[in-house]
Design a protein around this motif. Sequence first.
Motif, PDB file in Angstrom:
ATOM      1  N   GLY A 189       0.792  -1.215   0.000  1.00 19.47           N
ATOM      2  CA  GLY A 189       0.000   0.000   0.000  1.00 19.47           C
ATOM      3  C   GLY A 189       0.822   1.260   0.000  1.00 19.47           C
ATOM      4  N   GLU A 190       2.107   1.151  -0.328  1.00 21.30           N
ATOM      5  CA  GLU A 190       2.951   2.340  -0.438  1.00 21.30           C
ATOM      6  C   GLU A 190       2.770   2.935  -1.832  1.00 21.30           C
ATOM      7  OE1 GLU A 190       7.590   3.736   0.253  1.00 21.30           O
ATOM      8  OE2 GLU A 190       7.156   1.617  -0.045  1.00 21.30           O
ATOM      9  N   VAL A 191       3.044   2.132  -2.859  1.00 22.85           N
ATOM     10  CA  VAL A 191       2.785   2.561  -4.234  1.00 22.85           C
ATOM     11  C   VAL A 191       1.731   1.677  -4.890  1.00 22.85           C
ATOM     12  CG1 VAL A 191       4.995   3.664  -4.606  1.00 22.85           C
ATOM     13  CG2 VAL A 191       4.781   1.216  -5.015  1.00 22.85           C
ATOM     14  N   GLY A 192       1.574   0.454  -4.406  1.00 26.46           N
ATOM     15  CA  GLY A 192       0.551  -0.437  -4.926  1.00 26.46           C
ATOM     16  C   GLY A 192      -0.802  -0.131  -4.316  1.00 26.46           C
ATOM     17  N   GLY A 193      -1.838  -0.736  -4.848  1.00 25.77           N
ATOM     18  CA  GLY A 193      -3.185  -0.480  -4.384  1.00 25.77           C
ATOM     19  C   GLY A 193      -3.562  -1.290  -3.160  1.00 25.77           C
ATOM     20  N   PRO A 194      -4.796  -1.151  -2.711  1.00 26.04           N
ATOM     21  CA  PRO A 194      -5.251  -1.841  -1.504  1.00 26.04           C
ATOM     22  C   PRO A 194      -5.263  -3.355  -1.657  1.00 26.04           C
ATOM     23  CG  PRO A 194      -7.099  -0.817  -2.642  1.00 26.04           C
ATOM     24  CD  PRO A 194      -5.853  -0.298  -3.289  1.00 26.04           C
TER      25      PRO A 194
END
Length: 346
Positions: free
Chosen positions: A210-215
Motif C-alpha cells: 500500500g505504499e505505491v501499490g493499491g489496496p
Amino acid sequence: MTEFDPSKMWVELHLHLDGAVRTDTLFDVAKRRGLSLPADTVDGLVPHVSMDKPGKIAAMFHAFQTLLPVISGDRAAIRRIAYELCEDEAQQGVVYFETRYCPHLLTSNHTGESGDDPTVAEVVELVNAGLKRGSKDFNIQARSLLCAIREHPEWSHEMVELCGKYSSDGVVGVDLAGGTVGYKEDANLPHIKAFQEAESLGVHRTIHAGEVGGPEIVEEAVTQMHAERIGHGYHVLDDEDLYQRLKKDGIHFEVCPVSSYMTGAVQTEFSQHPAKRFAKDGANFSLSSDDPRVFLTSLARERDFVKENWGFDDALISTLNLNAAQACFLPEADKDRLVKHIQSLQ
C-alpha cells in the motif's frame, strides 16, 4: 539483559539498515577498498546517496545503486554499519529499534574477486555481531528483520529459514520489500508460500504494502501472507471496507512521514495525508524514518514533521510510540517489559 536507560523512550520499527549508512562511513570504506565514487568529498557524496526534494521511488533506488556496492561483500563494513546505527539511534533517545535488510544484497563484493564473498548466513551473523556490540556500548536494544525482495521470489524461503536459524541471536521477523508485484501474479506465489510457512513456524511477519501499490496488495499481505504489520499501507484507504476491517483487527501500520512524500507514495496536501485519517479513527500505527540517510531525516525529525504539518500533539505522538512498543516483535516477556518502560515515562 540490557537495562533500560530512563532518558530513552522512543521506539522505531521501520528502519532499513542500508538506508541508514553514514555518508562519511561510505566515503571511508570506499577509500579503504579502492572503490571509485561519484564525488571526492563527503559533502559532495551526499547528493548521490540521498534525496533532498520529493521525487519518485526510482530516485531512491538510484541512491542505493551508489551506496550498496561500497558496503556489500565487506565484512568489516557490514559490522560497522550495524554498530553505528545503534549509536545513531541511541543519540536520539531511542530505547528499542528493529532494523531490516536483505542479506543477499550485502553479499557481492563488487571487486571482481571470487571466493571471498561472505555467504548470506555470514552477512546475518555480521549484522548480529554489530548490533550486539552496539547494544552493549550504547545501552540500547536492537533487533533485526530479514527482507525478502519482491523481484527475487527465489530468496523468500531462505529468508524464513534464516529467521528460524537466528531467532535466538537477534533476528525477530521477516519482511517483504522491493517493488510492487501485481496481485495474483504468478511471481508472487513463492512469497505467499514462504510467509505462510513463516506463520506456521512462529516467525513474525511485516510486509511493505500500500505504499505505491493499491489496496489489493495490502489485502493479500494480510489475508494470504498473514502479515501482523504493514509497512506504509497508505493506499489501504482506497478500499474503505478493507480499511475498516484492518482497523477493527488492530493491524499495525508502520508510517514513515517524510519518505511518504519524498518517494511520491503520497501526493496529497499535508492536510490530507492518510495518517491523519489513521489518527482521527484511532487506527493502530506508529512513526518511523524508513531510510534516514537517504531521505535526510531521523526519528526526531519525523516527530517534528507531524507536529508542524499534520497538527499531531505530544499526547498523540506518545500514543503512537506506545503503539510501536506494543507492535514490536520481541518475545512477549521482553515486549511487556518494554511497554511498561514506555508507560512509566509518559
